[in-house]
Design a protein around this motif. Structure first.
Motif, PDB file in Angstrom:
ATOM      1  N   PRO A  23       0.816  -1.220   0.000  1.00 54.20           N
ATOM      2  CA  PRO A  23       0.000   0.000   0.000  1.00 54.20           C
ATOM      3  C   PRO A  23       0.850   1.271   0.000  1.00 54.20           C
ATOM      4  N   ASP A  52       1.719   1.945  -3.573  1.00 57.37           N
ATOM      5  CA  ASP A  52       0.531   2.452  -4.274  1.00 57.37           C
ATOM      6  C   ASP A  52       0.280   3.917  -3.940  1.00 57.37           C
ATOM      7  N   LYS A  53       0.293   4.242  -2.656  1.00 55.46           N
ATOM      8  CA  LYS A  53       0.014   5.622  -2.231  1.00 55.46           C
ATOM      9  C   LYS A  53       1.102   6.571  -2.710  1.00 55.46           C
ATOM     10  N   LEU A  58       0.527   7.190  -6.440  1.00 53.96           N
ATOM     11  CA  LEU A  58      -0.639   8.019  -6.727  1.00 53.96           C
ATOM     12  C   LEU A  58      -0.471   9.451  -6.239  1.00 53.96           C
ATOM     13  N   VAL A  59      -0.025   9.628  -5.011  1.00 57.19           N
ATOM     14  CA  VAL A  59       0.144  10.982  -4.471  1.00 57.19           C
ATOM     15  C   VAL A  59       1.189  11.741  -5.292  1.00 57.19           C
ATOM     16  N   ASP A 102      -5.904  11.288   2.441  1.00 57.90           N
ATOM     17  CA  ASP A 102      -4.874  10.329   2.843  1.00 57.90           C
ATOM     18  C   ASP A 102      -4.250  10.724   4.173  1.00 57.90           C
ATOM     19  N   VAL A 135      -4.240   8.382   7.504  1.00 58.32           N
ATOM     20  CA  VAL A 135      -2.987   8.008   8.173  1.00 58.32           C
ATOM     21  C   VAL A 135      -2.971   8.522   9.614  1.00 58.32           C
ATOM     22  N   SER A 159     -13.622   3.021  -1.080  1.00 59.31           N
ATOM     23  CA  SER A 159     -12.200   3.331  -1.132  1.00 59.31           C
ATOM     24  C   SER A 159     -11.533   2.646  -2.325  1.00 59.31           C
ATOM     25  N   THR A 165      -9.730   4.530  -5.387  1.00 57.76           N
ATOM     26  CA  THR A 165      -8.369   4.225  -5.861  1.00 57.76           C
ATOM     27  C   THR A 165      -8.386   3.912  -7.353  1.00 57.76           C
ATOM     28  N   GLN A 196      -8.860   7.142  -9.201  1.00 61.92           N
ATOM     29  CA  GLN A 196      -7.635   7.954  -9.175  1.00 61.92           C
ATOM     30  C   GLN A 196      -6.639   7.452 -10.209  1.00 61.92           C
ATOM     31  N   THR A 200     -13.565  10.581  -3.180  1.00 58.47           N
ATOM     32  CA  THR A 200     -12.552  10.926  -2.168  1.00 58.47           C
ATOM     33  C   THR A 200     -13.227  11.414  -0.892  1.00 58.47           C
TER      34      THR A 200
END
Length: 182
Positions: A67, A70-71, A74-75, A99, A103, A124, A128, A131, A162
């Motif tokens: 993850p 992935d984050k 994407l971010v 996000d 977190v 979610s 994703t 996104q 989101t």
């Protein structure tokens, strides 16, 4: 521990390392090359998940690395596309804020209540997917003539999912926290 068991983790680290050239290519407006590496990253995400499940090679570190990769991807791509003016800043901020809330909530829950088992919700997962699709469509729109309405529609779909998924996480984990403290 078998070296084979680490293959999904190695693939996740590879995906994390791919973020740098993808972002550099995007910032250099070399979209076709960035798209190829983005596709490689997407394929590697599917591959590491398949291998981990198929051969029972799941590890705790893999549960963090996958993850995270992935984050990070994407971010970073959202930030790069926002910087280039290809995505609206309000959407980049919204995605980043969601996000950050998730977190921060997970860390607070972990340190004040107990172990957090990350369980992505349906909305979610949809968020994703949207996104990723938005990044792909925006990059493709730099290479091919795509209808602007397609990008605009995806921007608003990502914004809505989101917000909904962020609220859903806050409610879900807030309820769990209140049950534990009763």
């Amino acid at each position: 521990m078998s070296l084979f068991r680490q293959i999904p983790n190695i693939i996740s680290v590879f995906r994390i390392l791919l973020v740098i050239p993808i972002i550099l290519l995007m910032l250099g407006e070399e979209y076709a090359e960035a798209l190829i590496l983005f596709a490689v990253a997407g394929f590697s995400d599917g591959l590491d998940g398949f291998l981990a499940k198929r051969f029972q090679w799941q590890t705790w570190i893999g549960g963090v690395l996958d993850p995270l990769a992935d984050k990070l991807l994407l971010v970073s791509t959202f930030l790069a596309l926002g910087w280039l003016g290809r995505l609206p800043w309000w959407l980049v901020a919204l995605v980043f804020l969601r996000d950050l809330v998730i977190v921060a909530g997970a860390l607070t829950y972990h340190y004040r209540i107990g172990k957090v088992n990350a369980e992505p919700t349906i909305i979610s997962k949809i968020n994703t997917f949207l996104q990723i699709l938005l990044v792909l469509v925006v990059v493709l729109a730099q290479i091919f003539a795509l209808p602007p309405l397609l990008v605009t529609g995806l921007v608003y779909l990502v914004a809505v999912t989101t917000v909904i998924s962020g609220i859903e996480y806050v409610i879900k984990w807030g309820r769990r926290a209140s049950v534990v403290h009763k």
